[in-house]
Enzyme design. Structure first.
Site, PDB file in Angstrom:
ATOM      1  N   SER A  39       0.862  -1.186   0.000  1.00 55.97           N
ATOM      2  CA  SER A  39       0.000   0.000   0.000  1.00 55.97           C
ATOM      3  C   SER A  39       0.894   1.231   0.000  1.00 55.97           C
ATOM      4  CB  SER A  39      -0.873   0.022   1.262  1.00 55.97           C
ATOM      5  OG  SER A  39      -1.525   1.271   1.386  1.00 55.97           O
ATOM      6  N   TYR A  61      -1.841  -1.078  10.334  1.00 52.69           N
ATOM      7  CA  TYR A  61      -1.908  -1.278   8.885  1.00 52.69           C
ATOM      8  C   TYR A  61      -0.620  -0.811   8.214  1.00 52.69           C
ATOM      9  CZ  TYR A  61      -3.843  -1.148   4.129  1.00 52.69           C
ATOM     10  OH  TYR A  61      -4.068  -1.359   2.791  1.00 52.69           O
TER      11      TYR A  61
HETATM   12  P1  NAD Z   1     -11.563  -5.838   0.218  1.00 51.24           P
HETATM   13  O1  NAD Z   1     -11.931  -5.735   1.651  1.00 51.24           O
HETATM   14  O2  NAD Z   1     -12.461  -5.264  -0.827  1.00 51.24           O
HETATM   15  O3  NAD Z   1     -11.278  -7.359  -0.148  1.00 51.24           O
HETATM   16  C1  NAD Z   1     -10.428  -8.115   0.678  1.00 51.24           C
HETATM   17  C2  NAD Z   1     -10.782  -9.577   0.552  1.00 51.24           C
HETATM   18  O4  NAD Z   1      -9.875 -10.273   1.451  1.00 51.24           O
HETATM   19  C3  NAD Z   1     -12.204  -9.904   1.028  1.00 51.24           C
HETATM   20  O5  NAD Z   1     -12.838 -10.768   0.118  1.00 51.24           O
HETATM   21  C4  NAD Z   1     -12.005 -10.557   2.390  1.00 51.24           C
HETATM   22  O6  NAD Z   1     -13.000 -11.520   2.699  1.00 51.24           O
HETATM   23  C5  NAD Z   1     -10.635 -11.198   2.230  1.00 51.24           C
HETATM   24  N1  NAD Z   1      -9.946 -11.420   3.510  1.00 51.24           N
HETATM   25  C6  NAD Z   1      -9.897 -10.611   4.593  1.00 51.24           C
HETATM   26  N2  NAD Z   1      -9.202 -11.183   5.584  1.00 51.24           N
HETATM   27  C7  NAD Z   1      -8.779 -12.380   5.121  1.00 51.24           C
HETATM   28  C8  NAD Z   1      -8.018 -13.451   5.683  1.00 51.24           C
HETATM   29  N3  NAD Z   1      -7.577 -13.375   6.959  1.00 51.24           N
HETATM   30  N4  NAD Z   1      -7.758 -14.538   4.934  1.00 51.24           N
HETATM   31  C9  NAD Z   1      -8.222 -14.619   3.658  1.00 51.24           C
HETATM   32  N5  NAD Z   1      -8.965 -13.652   3.074  1.00 51.24           N
HETATM   33  C10 NAD Z   1      -9.243 -12.547   3.796  1.00 51.24           C
HETATM   34  O7  NAD Z   1     -10.094  -5.173   0.141  1.00 51.24           O
HETATM   35  P2  NAD Z   1      -9.354  -4.443  -1.078  1.00 51.24           P
HETATM   36  O8  NAD Z   1      -9.580  -2.987  -0.935  1.00 51.24           O
HETATM   37  O9  NAD Z   1      -9.657  -5.118  -2.348  1.00 51.24           O
HETATM   38  O10 NAD Z   1      -7.838  -4.707  -0.663  1.00 51.24           O
HETATM   39  C11 NAD Z   1      -7.086  -5.789  -1.178  1.00 51.24           C
HETATM   40  C12 NAD Z   1      -5.625  -5.559  -0.798  1.00 51.24           C
HETATM   41  O11 NAD Z   1      -5.178  -4.321  -1.334  1.00 51.24           O
HETATM   42  C13 NAD Z   1      -5.390  -5.477   0.704  1.00 51.24           C
HETATM   43  O12 NAD Z   1      -4.158  -6.074   1.039  1.00 51.24           O
HETATM   44  C14 NAD Z   1      -5.337  -3.990   0.959  1.00 51.24           C
HETATM   45  O13 NAD Z   1      -4.587  -3.667   2.110  1.00 51.24           O
HETATM   46  C15 NAD Z   1      -4.657  -3.505  -0.313  1.00 51.24           C
HETATM   47  N6  NAD Z   1      -4.896  -2.104  -0.616  1.00 51.24           N
HETATM   48  C16 NAD Z   1      -6.147  -1.654  -0.943  1.00 51.24           C
HETATM   49  C17 NAD Z   1      -6.317  -0.295  -1.242  1.00 51.24           C
HETATM   50  C18 NAD Z   1      -7.654   0.277  -1.637  1.00 51.24           C
HETATM   51  O14 NAD Z   1      -7.748   1.512  -1.779  1.00 51.24           O
HETATM   52  N7  NAD Z   1      -8.686  -0.512  -1.847  1.00 51.24           N
HETATM   53  C19 NAD Z   1      -5.226   0.571  -1.179  1.00 51.24           C
HETATM   54  C20 NAD Z   1      -3.989   0.074  -0.823  1.00 51.24           C
HETATM   55  C21 NAD Z   1      -3.822  -1.268  -0.564  1.00 51.24           C
END
Ligand code: NAD
Length: 253
Positions: free
Chosen positions: A138, A151
């Protein structure tokens, strides 16, 4: 040759877009996620694209569940070419009140979960003679808002884990890179019961030099590039995909 990609947290959000783009690129996909309902929906989409996929309910913080996932995946698909460590959670809140259990849970899912999955994948990739590991970090590994200690620390740890694993696994033909998303809108990439139509203001868009908020497809494209032969000389790196937000200097008026 048939190729296999494994995606953690791949049932919704960014991971779902990554999984579906890998299917479109001809990969078979194995998805581990805690949300079974979302996983079943994803598998229907994989089938409707004519692809092959498997879903298993897995908490990446639980080593035995991860071990079972890899055993079933390798029994069924026979190999693993790409692992995308995408599962991640936040639990942000005021630092002075943050319960240690919350801090531990975030580290256990985001950082320790990535290590556990990578260890399993790397053992199989070593036997095969190579592979690719991608860690979804991130921009919060590089900069912060208040109340994001767990985080941010987990994501900063992922960048260090990325270069450490790139050095350790290089001799086995395994490349390891990180992708750091900025603001990525995932409201329309959730399971049907949680899906929302995203709304962004002009201000939201103009915070980005690219003039818009990011989409899961932006991250999926970065993953496909890093997984491909075109990135054969790229390892240990962090590819920031944030529409330029982290390079924009802000002066308060
Ligand atoms: P999201 O919450 O939309 O999806 C995350 C998925 O991971 C969900 O389906 C959830 O059920 C699953 N999950 C959660 N905990 C889990 C576990 N312990 N074991 C297995 N699965 C698990 O999240 P997102 O926004 O798509 O984020 C995905 C990745 O991208 C994450 O690592 C997040 O930190 C990173 N990220 C997202 C953003 C953003 O703006 N959306 C920005 C920077 C980084």
């Amino acid at each position: 040759m048939r190729k296999v990609a494994a995606v953690t947290g791949g049932a919704q959000g960014i991971g779902k877009a990554v999984a579906l783009e890998f299917v479109k690129a001809g990969y078979e996909v194995s998805v581990a996620d805690t949300d079974k309902e979302a996983g079943m929906e994803l598998m229907e989409q994989v089938r409707s694209l004519g692809g092959k996929g498997m879903f298993l309910p897995v908490d990446v913080a639980e080593e035995t569940e991860v071990q079972r996932w890899f055993k079933l995946m390798l029994d069924d698909f026979g190999r693993i070419d790409v692992l995308v460590n995408n599962a991640g959670i936040g639990m942000n809140g005021p630092m002075l009140e943050l319960p240690l259990e919350s801090f531990d849970r975030v580290i256990n899912v985001n950082l320790r979960g990535t290590f556990v999955c990578s260890q399993q994948a790397a053992r199989a990739m070593k036997r095969q003679g190579g592979g690719v590991i991608l860690n979804i970090a991130s921009t919060r590994a590089l900069m912060s808002e208040a109340g994001t200690e767990a985080y941010s620390a987990s994501k900063g740890g992922l960048l260090a884990l990325t270069h450490a694993m790139a050095v350790s696994l290089g001799p086995y033909g395994i490349r390891v890179n990180a992708v750091s998303p900025g603001w990525i809108e995932t409201a329309d990439w959730q399971k049907a019961s949680n899906r929302r139509h995203p709304v962004h203001s002009e201000r939201d868009r103009l915070q980005h030099p690219a003039g818009r908020v990011g989409t899961p497809a932006d991250i999926a494209a970065a993953c496909l590039y890093l997984a491909g032969n075109g990135a054969g000389f790229v390892t240990g790196q962090n590819l920031v995909v944030d529409g330029g937000m982290t390079v924009k200097m802000i002066y308060e008026e």
